[in-house]
Design a protein around this motif. Structure first.
Motif, PDB file in Angstrom:
ATOM      1  N   VAL A 151       0.866  -1.192   0.000  1.00 26.80           N
ATOM      2  CA  VAL A 151       0.000   0.000   0.000  1.00 26.80           C
ATOM      3  C   VAL A 151       0.893   1.229   0.000  1.00 26.80           C
ATOM      4  CG1 VAL A 151      -2.012  -1.006   1.167  1.00 26.80           C
ATOM      5  CG2 VAL A 151      -0.178   0.020   2.541  1.00 26.80           C
ATOM      6  N   LEU A 152       0.312   2.321  -0.508  1.00 23.89           N
ATOM      7  CA  LEU A 152       0.987   3.615  -0.416  1.00 23.89           C
ATOM      8  C   LEU A 152       0.057   4.572   0.312  1.00 23.89           C
ATOM      9  CD1 LEU A 152       3.212   5.432  -2.971  1.00 23.89           C
ATOM     10  CD2 LEU A 152       1.501   6.705  -1.705  1.00 23.89           C
ATOM     11  N   LEU A 153       0.568   5.156   1.398  1.00 27.19           N
ATOM     12  CA  LEU A 153      -0.229   6.043   2.243  1.00 27.19           C
ATOM     13  C   LEU A 153       0.251   7.481   2.085  1.00 27.19           C
ATOM     14  CD1 LEU A 153      -0.194   3.818   5.480  1.00 27.19           C
ATOM     15  CD2 LEU A 153      -1.820   3.760   3.572  1.00 27.19           C
ATOM     16  N   THR A 197       8.985   7.920   1.129  1.00 29.08           N
ATOM     17  CA  THR A 197       9.867   6.791   1.432  1.00 29.08           C
ATOM     18  C   THR A 197       9.224   5.466   1.001  1.00 29.08           C
ATOM     19  OG1 THR A 197       8.963   6.652   3.690  1.00 29.08           O
ATOM     20  CG2 THR A 197      11.015   7.876   3.426  1.00 29.08           C
ATOM     21  N   TRP A 198      10.075   4.504   0.660  1.00 26.58           N
ATOM     22  CA  TRP A 198       9.660   3.159   0.285  1.00 26.58           C
ATOM     23  C   TRP A 198      10.407   2.217   1.226  1.00 26.58           C
ATOM     24  CZ3 TRP A 198       9.389   7.315  -2.625  1.00 26.58           C
ATOM     25  CH2 TRP A 198       8.329   7.449  -3.527  1.00 26.58           C
ATOM     26  N   LEU A 199       9.671   1.375   1.937  1.00 29.75           N
ATOM     27  CA  LEU A 199      10.289   0.524   2.961  1.00 29.75           C
ATOM     28  C   LEU A 199       9.923  -0.936   2.729  1.00 29.75           C
ATOM     29  CD1 LEU A 199       8.961   3.251   4.624  1.00 29.75           C
ATOM     30  CD2 LEU A 199      10.542   2.319   6.260  1.00 29.75           C
ATOM     31  N   PHE A 210       5.284   5.762   1.809  1.00 25.73           N
ATOM     32  CA  PHE A 210       4.675   6.978   2.365  1.00 25.73           C
ATOM     33  C   PHE A 210       5.037   8.163   1.484  1.00 25.73           C
ATOM     34  CE2 PHE A 210       5.973   4.419   6.229  1.00 25.73           C
ATOM     35  CZ  PHE A 210       4.705   3.931   6.503  1.00 25.73           C
ATOM     36  N   VAL A 211       4.053   8.968   1.159  1.00 24.66           N
ATOM     37  CA  VAL A 211       4.293  10.172   0.357  1.00 24.66           C
ATOM     38  C   VAL A 211       3.673  11.362   1.089  1.00 24.66           C
ATOM     39  CG1 VAL A 211       3.791  11.345  -1.832  1.00 24.66           C
ATOM     40  CG2 VAL A 211       4.433   8.922  -1.848  1.00 24.66           C
ATOM     41  N   GLY A 212       4.424  12.444   1.190  1.00 21.97           N
ATOM     42  CA  GLY A 212       3.970  13.636   1.896  1.00 21.97           C
ATOM     43  C   GLY A 212       2.846  14.343   1.154  1.00 21.97           C
ATOM     44  N   PHE A 218      -5.294   7.779   1.746  1.00 19.21           N
ATOM     45  CA  PHE A 218      -4.977   6.482   1.127  1.00 19.21           C
ATOM     46  C   PHE A 218      -4.700   6.719  -0.354  1.00 19.21           C
ATOM     47  CE2 PHE A 218      -7.137   2.462  -0.642  1.00 19.21           C
ATOM     48  CZ  PHE A 218      -5.967   1.723  -0.584  1.00 19.21           C
ATOM     49  N   HIS A 219      -3.486   6.409  -0.803  1.00 17.09           N
ATOM     50  CA  HIS A 219      -3.175   6.627  -2.220  1.00 17.09           C
ATOM     51  C   HIS A 219      -3.518   5.402  -3.059  1.00 17.09           C
ATOM     52  CE1 HIS A 219      -0.968   7.387  -5.955  1.00 17.09           C
ATOM     53  NE2 HIS A 219      -1.207   8.647  -5.687  1.00 17.09           N
ATOM     54  N   HIS A 220      -2.969   4.238  -2.708  1.00 16.03           N
ATOM     55  CA  HIS A 220      -3.335   3.040  -3.483  1.00 16.03           C
ATOM     56  C   HIS A 220      -2.972   1.752  -2.770  1.00 16.03           C
ATOM     57  CE1 HIS A 220       0.882   3.610  -5.063  1.00 16.03           C
ATOM     58  NE2 HIS A 220       0.906   2.306  -4.956  1.00 16.03           N
ATOM     59  N   GLY A 253      10.651   5.073 -12.023  1.00 14.85           N
ATOM     60  CA  GLY A 253      12.080   5.085 -11.722  1.00 14.85           C
ATOM     61  C   GLY A 253      12.283   4.490 -10.340  1.00 14.85           C
ATOM     62  N   ILE A 254      11.533   5.036  -9.382  1.00 15.09           N
ATOM     63  CA  ILE A 254      11.527   4.502  -8.016  1.00 15.09           C
ATOM     64  C   ILE A 254      10.981   3.076  -8.069  1.00 15.09           C
ATOM     65  CG2 ILE A 254      10.496   4.789  -5.712  1.00 15.09           C
ATOM     66  CD1 ILE A 254      10.191   7.840  -6.523  1.00 15.09           C
ATOM     67  N   THR A 255      11.663   2.136  -7.501  1.00 16.60           N
ATOM     68  CA  THR A 255      11.331   0.697  -7.432  1.00 16.60           C
ATOM     69  C   THR A 255      11.456  -0.036  -8.778  1.00 16.60           C
ATOM     70  OG1 THR A 255       8.913   0.747  -7.871  1.00 16.60           O
ATOM     71  CG2 THR A 255       9.608   1.097  -5.583  1.00 16.60           C
ATOM     72  N   ILE A 260       0.262   0.249 -13.717  1.00 17.37           N
ATOM     73  CA  ILE A 260      -0.931   0.961 -14.179  1.00 17.37           C
ATOM     74  C   ILE A 260      -1.625   1.441 -12.905  1.00 17.37           C
ATOM     75  CG2 ILE A 260      -3.118   0.862 -15.463  1.00 17.37           C
ATOM     76  CD1 ILE A 260      -2.278  -1.931 -16.430  1.00 17.37           C
ATOM     77  N   TYR A 261      -2.156   2.648 -12.910  1.00 11.95           N
ATOM     78  CA  TYR A 261      -3.016   3.097 -11.820  1.00 11.95           C
ATOM     79  C   TYR A 261      -4.423   3.240 -12.348  1.00 11.95           C
ATOM     80  CZ  TYR A 261       1.182   4.103  -9.198  1.00 11.95           C
ATOM     81  OH  TYR A 261       2.381   3.988  -8.540  1.00 11.95           O
ATOM     82  N   PHE A 262      -5.392   2.858 -11.541  1.00  9.43           N
ATOM     83  CA  PHE A 262      -6.798   2.917 -11.949  1.00  9.43           C
ATOM     84  C   PHE A 262      -7.640   3.005 -10.680  1.00  9.43           C
ATOM     85  CE2 PHE A 262      -7.372  -1.651 -10.999  1.00  9.43           C
ATOM     86  CZ  PHE A 262      -6.052  -2.068 -11.025  1.00  9.43           C
ATOM     87  N   GLY A 297      11.480   9.919 -11.054  1.00  9.00           N
ATOM     88  CA  GLY A 297      11.354   8.792 -10.139  1.00  9.00           C
ATOM     89  C   GLY A 297       9.965   8.177 -10.212  1.00  9.00           C
ATOM     90  N   ILE A 298       8.956   9.041 -10.331  1.00  6.49           N
ATOM     91  CA  ILE A 298       7.587   8.508 -10.330  1.00  6.49           C
ATOM     92  C   ILE A 298       7.237   7.927 -11.705  1.00  6.49           C
ATOM     93  CG2 ILE A 298       5.153   9.081  -9.970  1.00  6.49           C
ATOM     94  CD1 ILE A 298       6.038  11.119  -7.878  1.00  6.49           C
ATOM     95  N   PHE A 299       7.411   8.703 -12.764  1.00  9.08           N
ATOM     96  CA  PHE A 299       7.132   8.210 -14.131  1.00  9.08           C
ATOM     97  C   PHE A 299       8.404   8.363 -14.957  1.00  9.08           C
ATOM     98  CE2 PHE A 299       2.829   9.776 -12.728  1.00  9.08           C
ATOM     99  CZ  PHE A 299       2.365   8.509 -12.420  1.00  9.08           C
ATOM    100  N   PHE A 309      -2.058  12.893  -9.950  1.00 11.50           N
ATOM    101  CA  PHE A 309      -1.596  11.629  -9.375  1.00 11.50           C
ATOM    102  C   PHE A 309      -1.295  11.769  -7.876  1.00 11.50           C
ATOM    103  CE2 PHE A 309       1.895   8.572  -8.498  1.00 11.50           C
ATOM    104  CZ  PHE A 309       1.145   7.425  -8.624  1.00 11.50           C
ATOM    105  N   THR A 310      -0.797  12.941  -7.488  1.00  5.75           N
ATOM    106  CA  THR A 310      -0.493  13.135  -6.068  1.00  5.75           C
ATOM    107  C   THR A 310      -1.580  13.930  -5.333  1.00  5.75           C
ATOM    108  OG1 THR A 310       1.043  14.828  -6.882  1.00  5.75           O
ATOM    109  CG2 THR A 310       2.012  12.821  -6.007  1.00  5.75           C
ATOM    110  N   ASP A 311      -2.422  14.649  -6.091  1.00  4.37           N
ATOM    111  CA  ASP A 311      -3.451  15.466  -5.434  1.00  4.37           C
ATOM    112  C   ASP A 311      -4.738  14.694  -5.171  1.00  4.37           C
ATOM    113  OD1 ASP A 311      -1.619  17.426  -5.745  1.00  4.37           O
ATOM    114  OD2 ASP A 311      -2.704  18.560  -7.287  1.00  4.37           O
TER     115      ASP A 311
HETATM  116  C1  M3P Z   1       4.593   3.506  -6.443  1.00  6.49           C
HETATM  117  C2  M3P Z   1       5.371   2.290  -6.451  1.00  6.49           C
HETATM  118  C3  M3P Z   1       3.940   8.288  -5.822  1.00  6.49           C
HETATM  119  C4  M3P Z   1       4.718   7.131  -6.220  1.00  6.49           C
HETATM  120  C5  M3P Z   1       4.275   5.906  -6.304  1.00  6.49           C
HETATM  121  C6  M3P Z   1       5.097   4.757  -6.542  1.00  6.49           C
HETATM  122  C7  M3P Z   1       2.565   8.184  -5.304  1.00  6.49           C
HETATM  123  O1  M3P Z   1       3.308   3.325  -6.350  1.00  6.49           O
HETATM  124  O2  M3P Z   1       4.775   1.230  -6.357  1.00  6.49           O
HETATM  125  O3  M3P Z   1       6.601   2.370  -6.547  1.00  6.49           O
HETATM  126  O4  M3P Z   1       4.414   9.373  -5.882  1.00  6.49           O
END
Ligand code: M3P
Ligand code: FE
Length: 314
Positions: A151-153, A197-199, A210-212, A218-220, A253-255, A260-262, A297-299, A309-311
């Motif tokens: 999950v991402l909070l 952060t990604w843990l 966690f994203v500020g 709840f993001h996803h 980029g991150i991870t 896909i987000y939906f 990092g995100i896309f 995506f963040t709002d």
């Molecule tokens: C992921 C992921 C945001 C980044 C999301 C990244 C919300 O969901 O699985 O690496 O900025």
């Protein structure tokens, strides 16, 4: 060993029939249980515990709680002590507080999100079993997601007041629950503000993130698929079923995840996530993304900011 992996996410939905149709027909989960209060429990084919998603009827979307599974019942005693020593209040919920699930520790993260820990949940087995298993079962529906991955909070962050619950959550999870930091985004003058952060506890790039944000939420919740091709097919299924796609197939980029987000019919964001990305280990150097490269990092492909995506989150 302590925390092993994500156990389940309990999600609020406004239209139960539409939600069940979404999680079964789009993601390929199966309903394994319902209770008298109208809560519906589902699992993915490659999971062996009774459920990994709880849908609860509500008049709004959002996350009720996220639960992580620990290896042994005695881990709950050890972790309760450590969480309390950290200064976080813990409530113990008796076996059966959730059906088919043993006793749970219930507490709030500094961001206000409810987290639970449990050691026992009814074993039902994967759909291919554990004796000479096929690589995948017959009659998969939708995306045929293997398991709930993370999950991402969204966590309250206000550089003006100095409130940073991304950093507080991260420190709490690392110090009290032995998570380790895998990736982070550092922003602000001198890059001193830990904004995301990604843990991990497993050897995947993350089990929670966690994203500020101005307000916690709840993001996803993310579902694991095998490959980039499975991501493409999942998007085809979403198009066929008129699912509201937020971000079409791309790579983080991150991870290094393929994604896909939906949205589910209530507006809770889901992700399908493929690729191990890399082997995550506690002694791996932390990857840091700087503010100017945040959107790369995100896309990864475009690096373009996508404010919705963040709002937008529940
Ligand atoms: C992921 C992921 C945001 C980044 C999301 C990244 C919300 O969901 O699985 O690496 O900025
Ligand atoms: Fe994700």
């Amino acid at each position: 060993m302590g925390v092993m992996r994500i156990g389940h996410a309990s999600i609020k939905v406004m239209d139960m029939a539409a939600a069940v149709k979404h999680y079964t027909e789009v993601l390929g989960m199966k309903v394994t249980m319902e209770d008298k209060s109208g809560n519906v429990y589902l699992k993915c084919w490659d999971e062996w515990d009774r459920y990994s998603i709880i849908l609860t009827p509500s008049d709004q979307a959002g996350l009720n709680h996220v639960a992580y599974k620990v290896e042994k019942d005695s881990d709950l005693n050890d972790l309760k002590q450590r969480i309390e020593a950290y200064g976080v209040k813990v409530t113990e919920l008796a076996e059966g507080a959730l059906p088919a699930t043993g006793r749970m520790l219930q507490f709030k993260l500094p961001s206000g999100h409810e987290m639970r820990l449990f050691a026992q949940k009814e074993f039902v087995g994967t759909e291919v079993g554990s004796t000479n298993p096929d690589p995948w079962p017959d009659n998969l529906t939708g995306a045929g997601a293997h398991w709930v991955d993370h999950v991402l909070l969204m966590c309250e962050l206000n550089p003006e007041t100095g409130v940073n619950t991304v950093a507080e959550n991260t420190e709490f999870l690392c110090k009290a629950l032995d998570f380790y930091l895998v990736e982070q985004v550092m922003v602000g003058p001198g890059g001193v503000i830990q904004a995301a952060t990604w843990l991990a506890r497993t050897s995947t790039p993350h089990d929670i993130a966690f994203v500020g944000a101005p307000k916690s939420g709840f993001h996803h919740v993310s579902f694991f698929l095998d490959s980039w091709h499975d991501i493409l097919k999942a998007a085809d299924i979403m198009a066929k079923k008129k699912v509201k796609i937020d971000v079409a197939p791309t790579r983080h980029g991150i991870t290094r995840g393929e994604t896909i987000y939906f949205f589910d019919p209530s507006g809770n964001r889901n992700e399908t996530f493929a690729g191990l990305g890399y082997l995550s280990q506690p002694d791996r150097p932390v990857t840091t993304w700087t503010e100017d490269k945040l959107w790369t990092g995100i896309f990864y492909h475009t690096g373009d900011a996508v404010p919705t995506f963040t709002d937008v989150y529940t």
